[in-house]
Design a protein around this motif. Structure first.
Motif: not given
Length: 177
Positions: A89, A94-95, A105, A107, A129, A149, A152, A160, A162
């Motif tokens: 990520i 984002y985490r 998530l 995002l 990440t 995925r 994002r 930026k 996944i």
């Protein structure tokens, strides 16, 4: 003629393969997996190997030959080693983290995304990440990775989103002033 289909599949120690009642069943240290047997090819277990041969000379049988051999090989690899995919990520804020059977998530949306982890899939987050997806079924592991995925996808300007580990993101140049 299929180059892949010609190769016999070696059965490692501790793994048993059985073809009966229209099912290919493989048992190993990680568990048991089954697959419906295709009528276009014949499967035989001999001398610690699985051999896949087309049942006849039809176009369907020859085109199924290599694919069915690969599917049987995936069963054997799945019950011995398993399959895994790693997602990374990228983006400020984002985490990801795992809470029981739910992957949480963050995002950049106004809300968190909660992804229910399917049966037979194991997801770990060694850090905020990185997402490690593993399981016995190659198709299921890939499908779960693709669904995560999809929330994002990486964008081409800042990168930026996944992405799969090792995936190259084609970067675009920003607007000129």
């Amino acid at each position: 003629m299929s180059r892949i289909g010609k190769k016999p599949i070696a059965i490692p120690a501790g793994v048993t393969a059985n073809i009966a009642d229209g099912l290919v069943t493989v048992k190993g240290p990680k568990g048991e997996m089954t697959m419906p047997a295709s009528e276009a090819v014949t499967y035989t277990v001999e001398d610690g190997q699985v051999v896949v041969v087309p049942a006849n000379k039809t176009k369907k049988a020859i085109s199924f030959w290599g694919m069915q051999r690969t599917l049987v090989e995936n069963l054997i690899v799945g019950v011995t080693e398993g399959f895994s995919k790693v997602l990374e990520i990228n983006g400020v804020g984002y985490r990801a983290k795992v809470n029981g059977k739910v992957l949480n998530l963050q995002l950049g949306f106004s809300h968190d995304v909660d992804f229910d982890i399917p049966e037979g899939i194991d997801i770990k987050t060694p850090d905020q990440t990185t997402i490690e997806i593993s399981g016995m079924d190659k198709q299921k592991v890939g499908q779960v990775a693709a669904e995560i995925r999809q929330w994002r996808k990486p964008e081409p300007y800042k990168g930026k989103g996944i992405k799969y580990r090792g995936e190259y993101i084609f970067r675009k140049e920003g607007k000129k002033k």
